[in-house]
Design a protein around this motif. Sequence first.
Motif, PDB file in Angstrom:
ATOM      1  N   LEU A  57     -62.513 -18.535 -80.769  1.00 17.54           N
ATOM      2  CA  LEU A  57     -63.815 -18.052 -80.306  1.00 17.54           C
ATOM      3  C   LEU A  57     -64.962 -18.465 -81.220  1.00 17.54           C
ATOM      4  N   SER A  58     -64.703 -18.747 -82.479  1.00 14.18           N
ATOM      5  CA  SER A  58     -65.780 -19.124 -83.396  1.00 14.18           C
ATOM      6  C   SER A  58     -66.084 -20.623 -83.355  1.00 14.18           C
ATOM      7  N   LEU A 106     -57.245 -15.903 -82.106  1.00 11.88           N
ATOM      8  CA  LEU A 106     -58.355 -15.683 -81.181  1.00 11.88           C
ATOM      9  C   LEU A 106     -59.709 -15.826 -81.869  1.00 11.88           C
ATOM     10  N   SER A 107     -59.827 -15.291 -83.057  1.00  6.33           N
ATOM     11  CA  SER A 107     -61.110 -15.399 -83.758  1.00  6.33           C
ATOM     12  C   SER A 107     -61.414 -16.850 -84.122  1.00  6.33           C
ATOM     13  N   ALA A 108     -60.408 -17.637 -84.454  1.00  5.81           N
ATOM     14  CA  ALA A 108     -60.623 -19.057 -84.767  1.00  5.81           C
ATOM     15  C   ALA A 108     -61.059 -19.818 -83.523  1.00  5.81           C
ATOM     16  N   LYS A 121     -49.593  -9.118 -84.250  1.00  2.96           N
ATOM     17  CA  LYS A 121     -50.971  -8.750 -83.915  1.00  2.96           C
ATOM     18  C   LYS A 121     -51.971  -9.459 -84.836  1.00  2.96           C
ATOM     19  N   ILE A 133     -54.815 -12.044 -83.497  1.00  2.46           N
ATOM     20  CA  ILE A 133     -56.230 -11.790 -83.794  1.00  2.46           C
ATOM     21  C   ILE A 133     -56.826 -12.947 -84.573  1.00  2.46           C
ATOM     22  N   ALA A 134     -56.112 -13.479 -85.547  1.00  2.00           N
ATOM     23  CA  ALA A 134     -56.599 -14.609 -86.336  1.00  2.00           C
ATOM     24  C   ALA A 134     -56.758 -15.842 -85.455  1.00  2.00           C
TER      25      ALA A 134
END
Length: 132
Positions: free
Chosen positions: A14-15, A10-12, A3, A7-8
């Motif tokens: 999306l940013s 996806l955040s990379a 998880k 999450i890491a």
Amino acid sequence: MKKVLVIAGLSAVLSLPVMADDQGGFKTDAAPPPPHAMDKGYRGMEDAKGMTVVQAKAMHDGASISLTGNIIKKTGEDRYQFRDKTGTLDVNIPLAIFDGRKLSPDELVAINGTLDKKQKPAVMKVDHFQKQ
């Protein structure tokens, strides 16, 4: 653990578009105009919305105003009386503003400046005038 990695990741992903966006803010890559091309935000007499003396006197202290009428008499060193169809207003026009131009009471002029209501009666400090 999976998880955290998801999450890491996806955040990379999306940013990235946020970091690539270069639309707003102050851009330092453009050169400023040369000093002689700057006009201090002055738009000119033809762009200014004209008003009457009565409307100008109702404005707040420091308001920018544009009037069209006649300078009818000199009342002091740099002080003159301006008149339009609605009334009169004392105006302060330094000699430098005239720039060697002559003016008579029968000539129609457009003047731009700021209103000084701290003085009684109110006075307009003229920045620019143009014969019509």
